[in-house]
Design an enzyme around this catalytic site. Structure first.
Site, PDB file in Angstrom:
ATOM      1  N   GLU A  65      32.317  41.992  58.976  1.00  0.00           N
ATOM      2  CA  GLU A  65      32.057  43.268  58.427  1.00  0.00           C
ATOM      3  C   GLU A  65      32.831  43.251  56.925  1.00  0.00           C
ATOM      4  O   GLU A  65      33.785  44.036  56.661  1.00  0.00           O
ATOM      5  CB  GLU A  65      32.597  44.262  59.230  1.00  0.00           C
ATOM      6  CG  GLU A  65      32.192  44.334  60.718  1.00  0.00           C
ATOM      7  CD  GLU A  65      32.900  45.240  61.718  1.00  0.00           C
ATOM      8  OE1 GLU A  65      33.872  45.966  60.884  1.00  0.00           O
ATOM      9  OE2 GLU A  65      32.654  45.425  62.833  1.00  0.00           O
ATOM     10  N   GLY A  71      33.809  43.879  53.321  1.00  0.00           N
ATOM     11  CA  GLY A  71      33.642  44.970  52.192  1.00  0.00           C
ATOM     12  C   GLY A  71      34.167  44.423  51.023  1.00  0.00           C
ATOM     13  O   GLY A  71      33.367  43.934  49.909  1.00  0.00           O
ATOM     14  N   ARG A  72      35.495  44.797  50.762  1.00  0.00           N
ATOM     15  CA  ARG A  72      36.112  44.304  49.446  1.00  0.00           C
ATOM     16  C   ARG A  72      35.777  42.971  49.027  1.00  0.00           C
ATOM     17  O   ARG A  72      35.567  42.965  47.907  1.00  0.00           O
ATOM     18  CB  ARG A  72      37.514  44.316  49.924  1.00  0.00           C
ATOM     19  CG  ARG A  72      38.558  44.323  48.461  1.00  0.00           C
ATOM     20  CD  ARG A  72      39.866  44.270  48.786  1.00  0.00           C
ATOM     21  NE  ARG A  72      40.435  44.845  49.848  1.00  0.00           N
ATOM     22  CZ  ARG A  72      40.953  46.153  49.504  1.00  0.00           C
ATOM     23  NH1 ARG A  72      41.354  46.731  48.356  1.00  0.00           N
ATOM     24  NH2 ARG A  72      41.518  46.960  50.754  1.00  0.00           N
ATOM     25  N   CYS A 124      46.043  66.371  36.097  1.00  0.00           N
ATOM     26  CA  CYS A 124      47.236  67.127  36.140  1.00  0.00           C
ATOM     27  C   CYS A 124      48.177  66.818  37.379  1.00  0.00           C
ATOM     28  O   CYS A 124      48.432  67.604  38.314  1.00  0.00           O
ATOM     29  CB  CYS A 124      47.049  68.573  36.172  1.00  0.00           C
ATOM     30  SG  CYS A 124      45.906  68.891  34.619  1.00  0.00           S
TER      31      CYS A 124
END
Ligand code: LLP
Length: 432
Positions: free
Chosen positions: A291, A293-294, A360
């Site tokens: 699995e 991803g990155r 901010c």
């Protein structure tokens, strides 16, 4: 847009083979990034198709000759055109929500090649996944087993399940993205695994089909994978000794990428090692799943941003850009490092800056202590932005989500339009 002419041989950036400096300019494949920034505005995510396919190629080489499925963990980047690319390349998908399932289907992916992970699946998500015909539920707790069996029976179906085991190994990564240790919310504890499988096998709405584990993310060392595999295989033996046959073994994702000189093993080299271990223990002929991803998308993407202001200070100098923590949340969330490169290299002397966004919050920084020769109006690329950036982006400060472009050779395709303010206000209502 017509591609700009190239003049001299490109110099690839270390760790980013598809990103190159040509003369003073930064190019992704055959496209000059500054041209894209001018055409589409900033912040802008740009991805290289070749980089994604080459990252996938390393896994495909690693599993050549095996029964194996690569399930892209789409949480890393779930834009439809990216899913379409992986679906066309033969991948399945690892999903963690009903929304992700709808994305896979909208992108042309097959439900049968989807596995559904996550600790908090709702009944409605289970029903929809069953109705779509997904390949497997990766179940993360005993109570989820009971609910899934009930839901499946009510739908007149049998749910295919795998149990996510927590092998209790330390992936040695950031604590927020380490998932295989005892104190994590993920998976079934190693010592409860056998009982959980027995329970699953006894429930009328379930069919046990596999086992899975996932120990964390941005792992740069092969050793934790070997440890996890050993522990999972011990469990497989114990489970099968009870007469419960496991058709597939899923070893999760987690392989890291080079953000800042990191040296993770290549996917094919890692899998050569892991497969040797599997073969030695007699499990090499099982259907294997991963699995990732990155490691498939992370270094395929950059985020382009424009310098708005330079703000020299007594203690620090700030380079204020138009991308922010809502676009690139990883530095604020994990103190993550992303390389930052000017799109056009100037000749002037560098100054040390903190590169910050307009949001901010003091946590709104993209890079600290970066030596840059920049002026307002110059553009920068934030590197390694293909994974967990756009998919984790938000509308904080009522900032629109960025646009996205997919580069393929000298072609650039706009794959997502920038959010308009109207897009953001669409679902809101005034009272009375
Ligand atoms: N499978 C499961 C069950 C997962 O939980 C994950 C990631 C993956 C696969 C894919 O892992 P990868 O190959 O991408 O490492 N937002 C964090 C990363 C969170 C990872 C969550 N789970 C970051 O930006 O570093």
């Amino acid at each position: 847009m017509s591609p700009s002419p190239m003049t001299s041989a490109p110099r690839a950036l270390p760790g980013h083979p598809h990103l190159a400096r040509r003369d003073t300019d930064l190019w992704l494949e055959g496209v000059r990034l500054d041209d894209l920034a001018r055409a589409h505005g900033t912040p802008l995510f740009v991805y290289s198709k070749a980089a994604m396919l080459s990252a996938l190629g390393a896994y495909q080489r690693g599993f050549a000759g095996r029964q194996a499925t690569i399930h892209y963990a789409m949480k890393a980047n779930s834009s439809l055109a990216i899913l379409q690319l992986f679906a066309r390349a033969g991948c399945g998908f690892d999903i963690v929500s009903g929304g992700e399932l709808e994305r896979v289907l909208a992108a042309g992916g097959q439900a049968a090649k989807v596995i559904f992970s996550g600790v908090g699946k709702t009944r409605a998500e289970m029903r929809r996944a069953l109705e779509a015909g997904i390949g497997c539920f990766n179940v993360e707790s005993e109570s989820e087993l009971e609910v899934l069996s009930e839901v499946a029976l009510a739908c007149g179906q049998i749910a295919p399940v795998s149990i996510r085991v927590n092998p209790n190994v330390d992936a040695k990564t950031h604590p927020y993205i380490s998932t295989g240790l005892k104190g994590n919310k993920f998976g079934v504890a190693h010592e409860r695994t056998l009982q959980t499988y027995q329970r699953a096998a006894s429930l009328p709405g379930l069919k046990v089909v596999g086992i899975d584990c996932h120990i964390g993310s941005q792992i740069t060392d092969g050793a934790p994978y070997l440890d996890a595999m050993d522990r999972v295989l011990e469990l497989v033996q114990a489970i099968e000794a009870q007469g419960i046959r496991l058709q597939h073994l899923d070893f999760g994702g987690g392989l890291g990428i080079d953000y800042n000189g990191d040296q993770p093993p290549a996917a094919d080299a890692l899998w050569a090692q892991l497969l040797a271990r599997l073969d030695a223990r007699g499990f090499g002929d099982r259907h294997l799943m991963v699995e990732p991803g990155r490691s498939l998308v992370g270094n395929a993407g950059v985020c382009l941003t424009e310098v708005l202001y330079l703000k020299p200070g007594e203690q620090r100098n700030f380079c204020i850009v138009d991308a922010a923590m809502n676009d690139l949340p990883r530095p604020a969330m994990y103190q993550a490092f992303h390389g930052i490169e000017p799109l056009q290299q100037g000749a002037s002397r560098t100054t040390r800056y903190d590169v910050v966004g307009p949001v901010c919050e003091s946590g709104d920084w993209l890079g600290r202590d970066r030596d840059l020769a920049v002026q307002p109006g110059d553009r920068l690329a934030v590197l390694s932005a293909g994974a967990y950036c756009m998919s984790m982006s938000s509308n904080y400060n009522t900032r629109g989500r960025a646009a996205e472009v997919l580069v393929d050779g000298d072609q650039a395709h706009l794959i997502r339009q920038r959010d308009s303010v109207a897009d953001q206000l669409r679902n809101e209502r005034l009272v009375g």
